[in-house]
Scaffold this active site. Structure first.
Site: not given
Lengths: 369, 369
Positions: B350, B147, B317
């Site tokens: 995610h 991320s 995601d």
């Protein structure tokens, strides 16, 4: 024919029993009518609004002055042709545009606030059926709605079999998903986190506008598509107040156009919507699961229907996906109800039903006529 | 080897120039080290954290007591094996776990608050490179991040070519999308709408916990997948406080399990995170566009890299999609950099990079070793 009749309001003769077990009285329904009722009273197209919609389908909104939310769809020689049909649209109970809701006077003469009972989609529809009773309209030519309006249209068909010849459901679902409940809960928490909310008793003071704006911003993202946002805004920067080209402020102003757009959506919304209504209406949507009172079998909810159905989804709608529409279609098939299904291609996400989506006008006109 | 070294902190010898043009001084970096540095100082795996992460990768969080956020990945005989590697993880500048951030003392001895300069992903990485200089680590064996951590890993490879042999980027993107900026803006507005925020100067009073919780709730939805939420919670109702089966309250309590879960996520977050840090770090992410300073051509950002890359995406995601990863891979190919790409199938959205996603351990171990 005038484009807009004067505001109409009607108080139901009887108290309204609610799914919660409570009773609501008096119940006032604010509605609009576009087009003339035929002598046979058989040309009504009933339009149900979405979460933040209202009865001003095809006439200017009294607070904003903007055209009705479905002005492009409803009017003389438009897909829902008011030269032929009498369109009736109501404000839901729990709303804030004239129908009885949390801002209305409670029995003690003060605004209900949080003393307003939690209502359901079925309650909303029961109130509207009560309105039709008073207007002596036994059966409507078509019941039409998008998003929460589609939920109402399905509930109307299920709860009042025989009262709608046609049912048109756009960008909707037969039940609210976990993710959608979650987004609504964020909005509710944003409102209730606003110190001005004051447990819902704010009508004689400052309103929880900041919280309501945040709720609207979060919801608004879910109405658009990722691709649509990228195309419309991408990472483009906002022109600076002095007119110069966009540059990063290295602060917390709205640098990106998408930030500025969202802030505008949020603040504009607070000028036309009541925060408590937002709580109640999102709750009604979250509680909606049409199969629930039919043993979890959606087909059984449609067992007694005599309506023809048209279900429309939009390929970029991630709030109420095509899969949710297919779920409805399968249940209608299982119930033996006549149903057509269309997935339209649109860049607009969930808002596709409100906008100029290719093919939409033809589908609506073809089915309603 | 002890599971956790004592907290480590280091102040950089020089002021840190920032992308905004400002300078930050003093700059303290809080970091953790797991495993022993080899005599050749060539076995460092540098791990960058995500938005709400910190340096406690593999040791208990001092505020919550919970295991480190990547405890399952980092440790003796784990995929990133601390018997072999020396893992170094730092808290980003702008953060709230010991590195210089908005809660730190400014030049006047009072907390910076909103006087803290807006920092970028590149600034964060510049500070970490400064830490490596002090530690006399010229080159790391691998730079790893998911991320926002992946953004830092890419920025590190781009800004300091030659300092990372391997770069592993998980669930990330080379630029923040319009939709993701929009979600961050909702969170920022929720914080700034909280009366306790007080323009960022709240450190001697009540903190804007309600606003921060709403921000966390909104963000948390984006970390999960729609299908995952449906599977985990669906429309299941929360058991009542008296232990009875779930039933609708016809009120605004957390009736649905997903509501209760979100509220818990929100309130728990406020006990370990600073609202101003949330503003600054989301801003840094929103500003991130690795191609921007390379004429908009991402490949040019990697023109001088000597690193090998591995890019990992997760099929559910929707925050940083596989398409964003492919965009990075195409740029690395165009730059002639060695790159492998894996899309893993995971129900976790995610959060897949943090959880037990099938194949993840093997990919990480295989690439890092």
């Amino acid at each position: 024919m005038p484009a807009c009749n004067p505001d109409l309001c009607l108080t139901l003769p009887d108290p309204l029993p609610l799914d919660s077990g409570a009773t609501l009285a008096p119940v006032t329904i604010a509605y609009q009518q576009y087009g003339e009722l035929s002598p046979e009273r058989d040309n009504v197209v009933l339009i149900f609004h979405a979460l933040t919609g209202d009865q001003y389908v095809a006439s200017p909104h009294p607070a904003t002055g903007k055209p009705g939310w479905w002005d492009r769809m409803v009017g003389p020689r438009k897909p829902i042709d008011t030269n032929r049909f009498c369109v009736i649209s109501t404000n839901v109970i729990g709303g804030c545009m004239g129908s009885t809701g949390p801002a209305s006077e409670g029995p003690d003469g003060k605004p209900y606030g949080q003393r307003f009972p939690v209502v359901t989609i079925h309650d909303m529809v029961r109130a509207i059926a009560g309105l039709l009773d008073v207007l002596e309209i036994d059966k409507v030519h078509a019941a039409v709605g998008g998003s929460m309006g589609g939920m109402q249209a399905m509930a109307f068909a299920s709860d009042f079999p025989g009262r709608a010849e046609r049912v048109l459901v756009l960008a909707s679902a037969a039940r609210q998903s976990a993710q959608n409940i979650a987004f609504h809960e964020v909005g509710r928490q944003a409102i209730m986190a606003d110190a001005n909310w004051n447990g819902g008793a704010y009508y004689d003071g400052a309103h929880p506008d900041a919280g309501l704006a945040v709720a609207r911003m979060a919801a608004h993202i879910t109405y658009l598509s990722e691709a649509g946002l990228t195309e419309k805004f991408g990472r483009r920067l906002q022109q600076r107040p002095d007119g110069s080209d966009g540059a990063k402020s290295f602060g917390f102003e709205a640098d990106f156009q998408v930030e500025s757009y969202l802030r505008y959506q949020g603040s504009g919304f607070t000028r036309r919507f009541d925060a408590n209504s937002y709580l109640y209406i999102t709750r009604a949507i979250d509680y909606f699961d049409l199969a629930e009172t039919h043993g979890g079998r959606l087909a059984d909810a449609f067992a007694h229907t005599s309506s023809r159905f048209c279900i429309v989804s939009f390929d970029t709608d991630w709030l109420y996906t095509t899969e949710e529409s297919r779920h409805i279609v399968r249940a209608l098939n299982a119930a033996g109800a006549p149903v057509s299904f269309v997935e339209l291609s649109s860049p607009y996400g969930h808002d596709g039903f409100l906008l100029d989506t290719p093919g939409l006008d033809e589908v609506v006109q073809g089915f309603v006529s």
